[in-house]
Design a protein around this motif. Sequence first.
Motif, PDB file in Angstrom:
ATOM      1  N   UNK A 148      -5.448   2.451  -1.058  1.00  0.00           N
ATOM      2  CA  UNK A 148      -5.872   3.007   0.374  1.00  0.00           C
ATOM      3  C   UNK A 148      -4.786   3.217   1.297  1.00  0.00           C
ATOM      4  N   UNK A 149      -3.674   3.235   0.723  1.00  0.00           N
ATOM      5  CA  UNK A 149      -2.388   3.608   1.806  1.00  0.00           C
ATOM      6  C   UNK A 149      -2.004   4.928   1.556  1.00  0.00           C
ATOM      7  N   UNK A 150      -2.051   5.766   2.511  1.00  0.00           N
ATOM      8  CA  UNK A 150      -1.615   7.127   2.069  1.00  0.00           C
ATOM      9  C   UNK A 150      -0.163   7.058   1.724  1.00  0.00           C
ATOM     10  N   UNK A 151       0.775   6.081   2.089  1.00  0.00           N
ATOM     11  CA  UNK A 151       2.182   6.170   1.803  1.00  0.00           C
ATOM     12  C   UNK A 151       2.606   5.646   0.582  1.00  0.00           C
ATOM     13  N   UNK A 186      -6.381  -7.342  -1.452  1.00  0.00           N
ATOM     14  CA  UNK A 186      -5.502  -7.430  -0.560  1.00  0.00           C
ATOM     15  C   UNK A 186      -5.920  -6.641   0.569  1.00  0.00           C
ATOM     16  N   UNK A 187      -4.721  -5.739   0.818  1.00  0.00           N
ATOM     17  CA  UNK A 187      -4.938  -4.618   1.848  1.00  0.00           C
ATOM     18  C   UNK A 187      -6.094  -3.692   1.692  1.00  0.00           C
ATOM     19  N   UNK A 188      -6.615  -3.301   0.535  1.00  0.00           N
ATOM     20  CA  UNK A 188      -7.688  -2.517   0.173  1.00  0.00           C
ATOM     21  C   UNK A 188      -9.293  -3.421   0.145  1.00  0.00           C
ATOM     22  N   UNK A 189      -9.141  -4.901   0.569  1.00  0.00           N
ATOM     23  CA  UNK A 189     -10.211  -5.570   0.330  1.00  0.00           C
ATOM     24  C   UNK A 189     -11.604  -5.013   1.263  1.00  0.00           C
ATOM     25  N   UNK A 190     -12.675  -5.263   0.507  1.00  0.00           N
ATOM     26  CA  UNK A 190     -13.802  -4.460   1.187  1.00  0.00           C
ATOM     27  C   UNK A 190     -14.099  -3.206   0.777  1.00  0.00           C
ATOM     28  N   UNK A 191     -13.500  -2.798  -0.106  1.00  0.00           N
ATOM     29  CA  UNK A 191     -13.766  -1.412  -0.712  1.00  0.00           C
ATOM     30  C   UNK A 191     -14.528  -1.820  -2.007  1.00  0.00           C
ATOM     31  N   UNK A 192     -15.238  -0.930  -2.750  1.00  0.00           N
ATOM     32  CA  UNK A 192     -15.859  -0.849  -3.903  1.00  0.00           C
ATOM     33  C   UNK A 192     -14.588  -0.734  -4.957  1.00  0.00           C
ATOM     34  N   UNK A 193     -14.671  -1.903  -5.861  1.00  0.00           N
ATOM     35  CA  UNK A 193     -13.395  -1.920  -6.821  1.00  0.00           C
ATOM     36  C   UNK A 193     -13.520  -0.643  -7.750  1.00  0.00           C
ATOM     37  N   UNK A 194     -14.528  -0.280  -8.254  1.00  0.00           N
ATOM     38  CA  UNK A 194     -15.069   0.795  -9.213  1.00  0.00           C
ATOM     39  C   UNK A 194     -14.343   2.276  -8.404  1.00  0.00           C
ATOM     40  N   UNK A 195     -15.066   2.456  -7.415  1.00  0.00           N
ATOM     41  CA  UNK A 195     -15.016   3.503  -6.740  1.00  0.00           C
ATOM     42  C   UNK A 195     -13.527   3.636  -6.342  1.00  0.00           C
TER      43      UNK A 195
END
Length: 468
Positions: A148-151, A186-195
């Motif tokens: 989820x980090x653009x960098x 970690x930093x992307x916690x809360x997002x659906x893993x498969x998506x």
Amino acid sequence: MSAPAQPQSPPCDRAPQGGFFVPYGPVRGLMLDVSRNRIYAPATLRRVADVLAALGMNRLELYSEAAFAYPGHEAVWRGAAYTRAELLALGDACAERGVTLVPNQNTLGHFERWFRHPAYRRFAELPQGGARTPWGTVQEVPTGLCPTDPAAIAFAESLLDALLPCFPHAATANLGGDEVFDLALGRSAGHDKATLYIAHLARMAAVARRHGKRPAFWADMLLRHPEAIPLAAQALPDADWIVWGYEAGDDLAGPVARLNAAGLRTLVAPGTSTWRAFCGRTTNLLGNLRAATRATPTQGFLLVDWGDAGHWQPLILTLPPLVLAAGQPIDRVDALARVPGLGRFLLRLGDTYRITHADAPNSTLLFRAYNLPLDQAPPFDRDALLDARDALADLARLAPALGDTLPAREARHALALQTLALRRALREPNLADERLRLAAEMETLWLERGPRARLDDSLAAFLAPELP
């Protein structure tokens, strides 16, 4: 490996009697790990391409985590990487032999080599490390990018933009995606893993297509998270999914069937059973190849050769699995290596682990025990160890007849490594001088196959375990 002594064989459509060739689809490939301390010189890889051509195989992949001279990232790859010029020349040489050199760049997981450098940890999902694996271990060094980090996304895209133009003959690019155990933790916690997973792979696939290459990915994450399979079918309809499994008892046919039923293209990927084993695992290899033949239909097969735990095993151990996977009789090893009797010698050597009654997944217990402190080593059946010592002694009496070529010396080195591990398991004294001799021999053989790369790390790990 040596240059073949026989002319090129035509591609096989089915396995000869007694062979293990996976007879489905156009791909007949070998993947070599060049990221676990060892890389092979271009001259060595040209000899590998000669062998592949002689066996009717048509693909060579080089597994890269940080083994390319990415501009601006010298601190990560210095001394252990291929240059653009080397890859272009190697690709041309492979093409002349009817073999396609294919890029294999991990783009989400297995970034440990990068994240050992603090400057790159800003791209990590867990910058502090600590990801847990399904095998109960903890990865202390960060491993996965943050999707989820653009960098971090731009960083992964930049690696592909640098690497993929070095493979003009390849219509495919393997973009990895395996074993991403920290995804959404970690930093992307809360997002659906498969998506999250499929969205990242789709971005990487777009880069591959921009360079004229069809994307390929390892299939293990899809199989662990089947809710991602329909997402993959929708977002990545042109991708190949590589179903890997390296144990004799692994079911490769079932996963292939599940992915095929969803409309996904597949390859099947058995292993050479050479890594984490000193001298290979013959019985496991044969069972693993048989399992691969039951996985149908696929686009073909990719025989996988890893270098885990320091890549101590010599390259010659890869030749018998390659010959058997191509459906050829084991005596073909002798002709390809120009060493009479080598194929059967290596198969016998590779089965000595079974005499100890100490098999272990993805390894042998002898290999694992060698790396443990003596007071933590697992118990062995002493009589079985003595039987294995006798079997190794029988092979040692045969070994001088192999001669003094590089393949023969590598075979004797593998025998000596297995013998050292067994003697340590028996708690024999006075092993220090023998281990120092083997470390010097490992260095010599390593440098005959390629540059020094990270040999010093492998030697340090080999010399670290305490001796009786």
